[in-house]
Design a protein around this motif. Structure first.
Motif, short mmCIF file in Angstrom:
data_model
loop_
_atom_site.label_atom_id
_atom_site.label_comp_id
_atom_site.label_asym_id
_atom_site.label_seq_id
_atom_site.Cartn_x
_atom_site.Cartn_y
_atom_site.Cartn_z
N GLY A 1 30.06 26.79 45.09
CA GLY A 1 28.95 27.73 44.95
C GLY A 1 29.29 29.09 44.37
N ILE A 2 30.48 29.26 43.82
CA ILE A 2 30.85 30.54 43.22
C ILE A 2 30.49 30.52 41.73
N ASP A 3 29.78 31.55 41.29
CA ASP A 3 29.35 31.62 39.89
C ASP A 3 30.55 31.79 38.96
N GLU A 4 30.52 31.04 37.88
CA GLU A 4 31.63 31.06 36.91
C GLU A 4 31.93 32.46 36.37
N SER A 5 30.90 33.30 36.26
CA SER A 5 31.08 34.64 35.70
C SER A 5 31.95 35.54 36.58
N ARG A 6 32.15 35.13 37.83
CA ARG A 6 32.95 35.93 38.76
C ARG A 6 34.42 35.53 38.76
N ILE A 7 34.78 34.52 37.96
CA ILE A 7 36.14 33.95 38.00
C ILE A 7 36.85 34.19 36.68
N GLU A 8 38.00 34.84 36.75
CA GLU A 8 38.83 35.05 35.56
C GLU A 8 40.09 34.21 35.67
N VAL A 9 40.45 33.56 34.57
CA VAL A 9 41.61 32.68 34.54
C VAL A 9 42.60 33.20 33.50
N VAL A 10 43.86 33.34 33.90
CA VAL A 10 44.94 33.68 32.97
C VAL A 10 46.12 32.74 33.21
N SER A 11 46.94 32.59 32.18
CA SER A 11 48.12 31.73 32.30
C SER A 11 49.37 32.50 31.91
N PHE A 12 50.39 32.39 32.74
CA PHE A 12 51.68 32.98 32.44
C PHE A 12 52.73 31.92 32.15
N GLY A 13 52.33 30.64 32.23
CA GLY A 13 53.29 29.58 31.96
C GLY A 13 54.52 29.72 32.84
N GLU A 14 55.68 29.68 32.20
CA GLU A 14 56.96 29.78 32.93
C GLU A 14 57.53 31.19 32.89
N THR A 15 56.76 32.17 32.38
CA THR A 15 57.31 33.50 32.11
C THR A 15 57.45 34.40 33.34
N LYS A 16 56.81 34.06 34.46
CA LYS A 16 56.86 34.94 35.65
C LYS A 16 57.23 34.15 36.90
N PRO A 17 58.46 33.61 36.93
CA PRO A 17 58.85 32.89 38.15
C PRO A 17 58.91 33.86 39.33
#
Length: 121
Positions: free
Chosen positions: A82-98
């Motif tokens: 039930g959480i609106d998509e506009s409230r969710i931010e997605v980022v990817s750091f891959g393997e760069t921030k262990p």
């Protein structure tokens, strides 16, 4: 892909971990994600940041995509709760921030994660 470096004003919910080369949400994390969804519902002006990460196993480009897919699987789960998509931010750091040492299997397993942060406006 936008990258947020300043984490002031963000509250961490913790890490959701993934199996090797896997991006599905394991059932053992449903409870914490349901609680996260309920928290977001109680804070209608808040947003959530999902940071995808991978371990160092495999190709860097692949790990960047895998970490993004992992974060999006959490996003999909939260939307289903039930959480609106506009409230969710997605980022990817891959393997760069262990976060953990990559020279042990335990460390690599802990690095396969999505970090969850809530920003209450």
């Amino acid at each position: 892909i936008p990258v947020i470096m300043d984490k002031s004003g963000l509250t961490t919910i913790g890490d959701i971990n993934f199996g090797m080369n896997q991006s599905y949400v394991q059932s053992r994390f449903y409870m914490v994600l349901n609680e996260t969804a309920n928290l977001l519902k109680s804070l209608p002006n808040s947003k959530i940041l999902l940071e995808g990460h991978a371990d160092i196993t495999g190709d860097e480009e692949y790990n960047q995509k895998l970490a993004y897919i992992r974060a999006n699987s959490i996003k999909t789960y939260l939307i289903s709760r039930g959480i609106d998509e506009s409230r969710i931010e997605v980022v990817s750091f891959g393997e760069t921030k262990p976060k953990f040492l990559s020279n042990t299997s335990t460390g690599r397993a802990l690095n396969r994660r999505v970090e969850i942060y809530i920003q209450d406006k």
